[in-house]
Design an enzyme around this catalytic site. Sequence first.
Site, PDB file in Angstrom:
ATOM      1  N   LYS B  63     -42.986  14.891  13.742  1.00 40.71           N
ATOM      2  CA  LYS B  63     -43.945  15.522  12.824  1.00 40.71           C
ATOM      3  C   LYS B  63     -43.382  16.850  12.317  1.00 40.71           C
ATOM      4  O   LYS B  63     -42.696  17.560  13.047  1.00 40.71           O
ATOM      5  CB  LYS B  63     -45.265  15.734  13.572  1.00 40.71           C
ATOM      6  N   SER B 139     -54.204  14.596  11.404  1.00 41.10           N
ATOM      7  CA  SER B 139     -53.163  15.106  10.548  1.00 41.10           C
ATOM      8  C   SER B 139     -51.794  14.448  10.742  1.00 41.10           C
ATOM      9  O   SER B 139     -50.939  14.554   9.875  1.00 41.10           O
ATOM     10  CB  SER B 139     -53.039  16.608  10.762  1.00 41.10           C
ATOM     11  N   SER B 163     -55.825  14.599  15.899  1.00 39.55           N
ATOM     12  CA  SER B 163     -54.735  14.388  14.941  1.00 39.55           C
ATOM     13  C   SER B 163     -53.652  13.385  15.363  1.00 39.55           C
ATOM     14  O   SER B 163     -52.812  13.025  14.544  1.00 39.55           O
ATOM     15  CB  SER B 163     -54.070  15.718  14.597  1.00 39.55           C
TER      16      SER B 163
END
Lengths: 95, 470
Positions: B63, B139, B163
């Site tokens: 990420k 997210s 997330s």
Amino acid sequence: MAINQDTVKHVAHLARIDLEQKELEKISQQLHAILDYIDTLRKLDVKDVPPTSHILPIKNVLRQDLPQESLPVDEALKNAPNKERNFFVVPKVIE
Amino acid sequence: MELYKLTAHTLREKLNKKEVSPQDILSDLKGRIKEVDPKVRAYVRLEGAEEAQAPKGIPISIKDNICTEGLNTECCSKILEGFQPPYDATVIKKLKEAGLTILGTKTNMDEFAFGSSTENSYFGTTHNPWSLERVPGGSSGGSAAAVAADEAIWALGSDTGGSIRQPAAFCGVVGMKPTYGRVSRYGLIAFASSLDQIGPITKDVEDCALLMNMIAGFDPKDSTSADIKVPDYTKSLANNIKGTKIGIPKEYFVKGMSGEIKGLVEEAVEKLKSLGAGVKEVSLPHTQYAVPVYYIIATAEASSNLARFDGVQYGFRAKAGDLIDMYKKTREQGFGQEAKRRVLLGTFALSHGYYDAYYLNALKVRTLIKQDFEKVFNECDCIITPTAPTPAFKIGEKADDPLQMYLSDIYTISVNLAGIPGVSLPCGFTKQNLPAGLQILGKAFDEETLIKVAHAYEQSTPWHKMKPRL
């Protein structure tokens, strides 16, 4: 609790964010709706409840003050938008 | 060779037997990314993002908010455009030591992890591989979509209010948020420091256990990491859950949730019963307060953490006259809408005259939420809930209504407030062929029970073998 544009303007100054009038209006409305929802918390009586700021029973984590590996200066400055020798350069602060 | 379709544990066997080389896997995976990423857009940059080392093991996707030395790490924000950390996050260091190859391009996310759909990314929205007009969740939507689309073997995400788990549910993959303190946060660009955790997003539970083995553990560089022994999580892949006590919180099955999701979760509970688990209804009475508490605590912490993005040390700087003006213009132009909203809300909650009414009050309700879980775990080994109230929603559907977007995390947020671990895994598909997620929650530092129950369920169902058509 209501939040108005003046409060948002003041908070934006504290947070160091410029907002154009249109953005200020939109964000004020949205924050108003969000805070309205957050106010459901007022239904609870928490007078005698202790606050939880942190989930683990850890306090004051200390270590020995010994020299360790650190970043070389040029590495630490690598991403700076403006630099000179060993310094970050910023707009003039003092008159 | 289509090696990209395989799980990490299968690839590991093939590498051990020397049937394939690390280079084979990497080139195969990159071919797949080139083929499907123009549709899915799970990655931030495809051009000019080369791996920093020669491939030596299984590739992993990271990420965009986890620091990787010499590789762009931009939190999908304009304000960090071009940022290349001079050091590795502890988890990255550990993965390199375990022999993994860190993929050169990072996965897409909502800016600073502020969001539930990846629509808040400066680099554009990721598309759900199961239905391209829908969001992948967020997210960590890029990581979850990449794993679901076989554009990643496995991935790391971060979870502050859901997330990892919510995008894992939307994309039909496995995602775990470990206990707060289990995995080092050193090098994770902070959103809300008392809630953030890094965790695995994988194709199956065995890969989740393998990745947890690699990343968990105490780190002197993170003063909130826990100095508690880490077990071998692969030992929990035992397929025996006879006698495991499961609680079903009645507050999680209420109006507003999709009937289809409810049905699929209930079927999963029946399956677990048939495998020998005991199931009883439990109560988490303060559930309805979790979202409002979260949006005070998380934004307050975020407003403080994001103070460092001021145009001085890294990233974007706006042209301006004096220093204060430079800060204000940099942050006006560098932050997206949601980042501004959250920083302003957090600053408000911490500001003079409002601190007690909002911030302190929220910390107190947090205690009540934490105590709810403690009470239930006196009588249960784990808790089962849906991961999200609906399947993946359409791109744009909630983009203009922040409050509706916040409510899509209604089942995941309490977990971060209480600091406990949670895992999401697929539990079936809706009539429109969208994945549904089953969430399993456990006691602090008992990820083993989650892996055990998740693995037993997964191995008795076909869901983890389903692939989207792209």
